[in-house]
Design a protein around this motif. Structure first.
Motif, PDB file in Angstrom:
ATOM      1  N   GLU A 168       0.826  -1.197   0.000  1.00  0.00           N
ATOM      2  CA  GLU A 168       0.000   0.000   0.000  1.00  0.00           C
ATOM      3  C   GLU A 168       0.866   1.255   0.000  1.00  0.00           C
ATOM      4  N   THR A 172       1.070   5.207   0.981  1.00  0.00           N
ATOM      5  CA  THR A 172       0.492   6.209   1.889  1.00  0.00           C
ATOM      6  C   THR A 172       1.155   7.547   1.616  1.00  0.00           C
ATOM      7  N   THR A 191      -4.410   6.780   1.247  1.00  0.00           N
ATOM      8  CA  THR A 191      -3.975   5.383   1.255  1.00  0.00           C
ATOM      9  C   THR A 191      -4.629   4.659   0.084  1.00  0.00           C
TER      10      THR A 191
END
Length: 563
Positions: free
Chosen positions: A500, A502, A554
């Motif tokens: 992920e 961010t 995110t």
């Protein structure tokens, strides 16, 4: 030689094994003799009483008398120690010790003699082994290298091969067969044709490799197609090559035509019908009255989805070989694939333009449209107070006029921000450069220190994802400058272990208070949320624990979502 080498190696191994076992047996016998000698030395007959003295045989022990190695290799008769004499006399004990010491010396001499014999035998066997290996190496090179090299040289020269002398091994039979084959080839003249075919195949391989490289490097257009036609004409030694496009599947030559040497004559109706019926990839030959030139064509699907023709012209007395026909079919397949890829690229660009237009429409609706709608309502209120001249109506008119001016200022400012946003583009230097440029722009405009911690080096982001991340950062910085009254801004971009991405924008301003959020700021939040939704992620706006506001984007990159 192989048998002799194996026998010599077997002798070396067997001698080593024999010497190891013999040495172990001698060592065990020497230990037994030494133990018996110690027992006799420990017995002192002069200080003992006669009735308590043990016989010599009992002091030596049965292990010495039963050991076959001692009995066989010591060359000493130990049976004299079994006569039952008792150790009453010091002379008897000393004689027994000397006899045992003599047996030990004899065993050591025998061991050294056997070691010398085995070492000589091993050295002799090793010399025989080296001699056999040398003979095998020389013989193998003479058979497997020199003679095979002569065969290869004869094959490369393309001439007859003479064996020289009769041999009876397999290499000799191979030499004989190759010699007869080369002689037949030299006599029949087929060698020249074989070399010509090999050279033609090498040219075709180079042509196909270069054609694929040209199609990958250049866009699908006239320039790229002409390069393919020129290369095809040189490779297959043709008179002319051409591509005849069609706007109607039933009528060729109704569109444009590309050629390498000259424009081909119009195709006959029968030839067009045969190509249309055969379909893409099928070889069709035109039966022309002019025997000096023959036409061969095959269809392929172009960028418009219609069937066009790859046309080649060659001399009338020439026939295309199987490898040349296969080359033409591969070329037509490559042209079809290049046309399809070009069509997919055009469709992708068209979709990207439509998506960007939709994004522009959403942002105009969320900013300028709502501001103008607010001003329209205020104008209606102003018109309702025109006929009323009371002091209260004048105050209302003044307030409405002030709100209109404020609304026009907001609309003008949002228009400038939208124009700046739409002028931003993602160049070849990527997201890092675009983020740094945005930070420099906002810092110069406001004098606000903005720090960047960029850890997206390993993130696999598409251009669309980089574009949305850039605009989320710009919108967050714009909101900070207008509402936060901050003195410092920190931007952190990182990749988590699960892949992920961010993006965090922190400031030390007055903080985030949803109940007091203004309408213009709400529009900016809406835009950021829509961009986060387009990325398949989420955005969170909340107060920082220390002071100020934290905006966190995110999302999971698209390339990881399909793994």
């Amino acid at each position: 030689m192989v048998t002799s080498a194996a026998f010599a190696a077997l002798i070396i191994f067997t001698a080593s094994w024999y010497l190891s076992n013999y040495g172990a047996a001698i060592g065990d016998a020497l230990r037994k003799l030494h133990a018996a000698e110690i027992s006799l030395v420990a017995q002192k007959p002069e200080g003992a009483k006669d009735q308590n003295v043990s016989p010599v045989a009992d002091l030596i022990g049965s292990d010495v008398f039963d050991d076959q190695t001692i009995l066989r290799e010591s060359n000493v008769n130990l049976d004299v120690l079994k006569d039952g004499q008792e150790g009453k006399s010091e002379i008897v004990s000393r004689d027994a010790i000397e006899l045992l010491q003599q047996a030990g010396l004899n065993l050591q001499r025998n061991l050294e003699a056997r070691r010398t014999q085995v070492a000589f035998l091993q050295l002799l066997s090793f010399c025989v082994l080296l001699f056999c290996l040398a003979r095998l190496s020389v013989g193998s090179r003479r058979v497997l290298v020199d003679r095979v090299d002569r065969i290869a040289g004869a094959v490369s020269a393309g001439g007859a091969y003479s064996q020289g002398r009769a041999r009876r091994d397999e290499i000799a039979r191979l030499e004989d067969r190759v010699g007869r084959l080369l002689t037949d080839i030299a006599n029949s003249g087929a060698g020249t044709d074989t070399r010509t075919s090999l050279e033609r195949m090498a040219r075709i391989q180079d042509y196909l490799s270069n054609a694929m490289s040209v199609m990958l490097r250049h866009p699908f257009g006239d320039g790229m197609l002409r390069k393919i036609l020129y290369a095809l004409e040189r490779t297959l030694d043709l008179q002319n090559t051409a591509i005849v496009f069609s706007e109607d599947a039933a009528v060729f030559h109704s569109g444009r035509c590309l050629f390498s040497n000259r424009e081909p004559a119009a195709l006959s109706k029968q030839f067009e019908a045969e190509i249309s019926q055969a379909g893409a990839g099928a070889i069709v030959e035109e039966h022309a009255e002019d025997l000096r030139t023959r036409k061969v064509g095959l269809g392929f699907v172009d960028a418009t989805g219609e069937t066009s023709v790859l046309l080649v012209e060659l001399s009338g007395d020439r026939t295309l070989e199987a490898v040349e026909i296969k080359t033409l079919r591969i070329t037509a397949s490559l042209l079809s694939m290049a046309a399809k890829l070009d069509g997919h690229d055009q469709e992708a660009r068209r979709i990207a333009v439509l998506e960007e237009r939709a994004a522009i429409a959403r942002e105009l609706h969320d900013s300028l449209a709502q501001s103008l709608s607010f001003m329209k309502i205020q104008l209606a209120r102003l018109q309702s107070y025109q006929n009323n001249v009371t002091s209260e109506s004048r105050e209302q008119t003044k307030a409405i006029t002030s709100e209109l001016r404020h609304g026009l200022d907001n609309a003008y400012r949002e228009l400038r921000e939208l124009l700046a946003t739409f002028r931003v583009h993602m160049d070849v230097r990527g997201l890092d450069f675009a983020i740094e440029s945005a930070i420099e722009e906002f810092s110069q405009r406001s004098g606000l220190p903005i720090s960047l911690d960029n850890r997206l080096a390993g993130a696999a982001l598409t251009v669309n994802e980089e574009f949305h991340v850039l605009h989320v950062v710009r919108e967050a910085l714009s909101n900070i400058l207008r509402h936060a009254r901050a003195t410092n801004v920190w931007i952190t971009m990182d990749v988590r272990r699960n892949g992920e991405v961010t993006v965090t924008i922190d400031d030390d301003g007055i903080g985030y208070r949803p109940a007091e959020t203004k309408e213009t700021s709400h529009h900016g939040q809406t835009i950021m949320k829509e961009r986060a939704f387009s990325l398949g992620g989420a955005i969170d706006i909340a107060p920082r624990p220390e002071a100020g506001t934290r905006v966190t984007l995110t999302f999971t990159p698209q390339k990881l979502q399909y793994q």
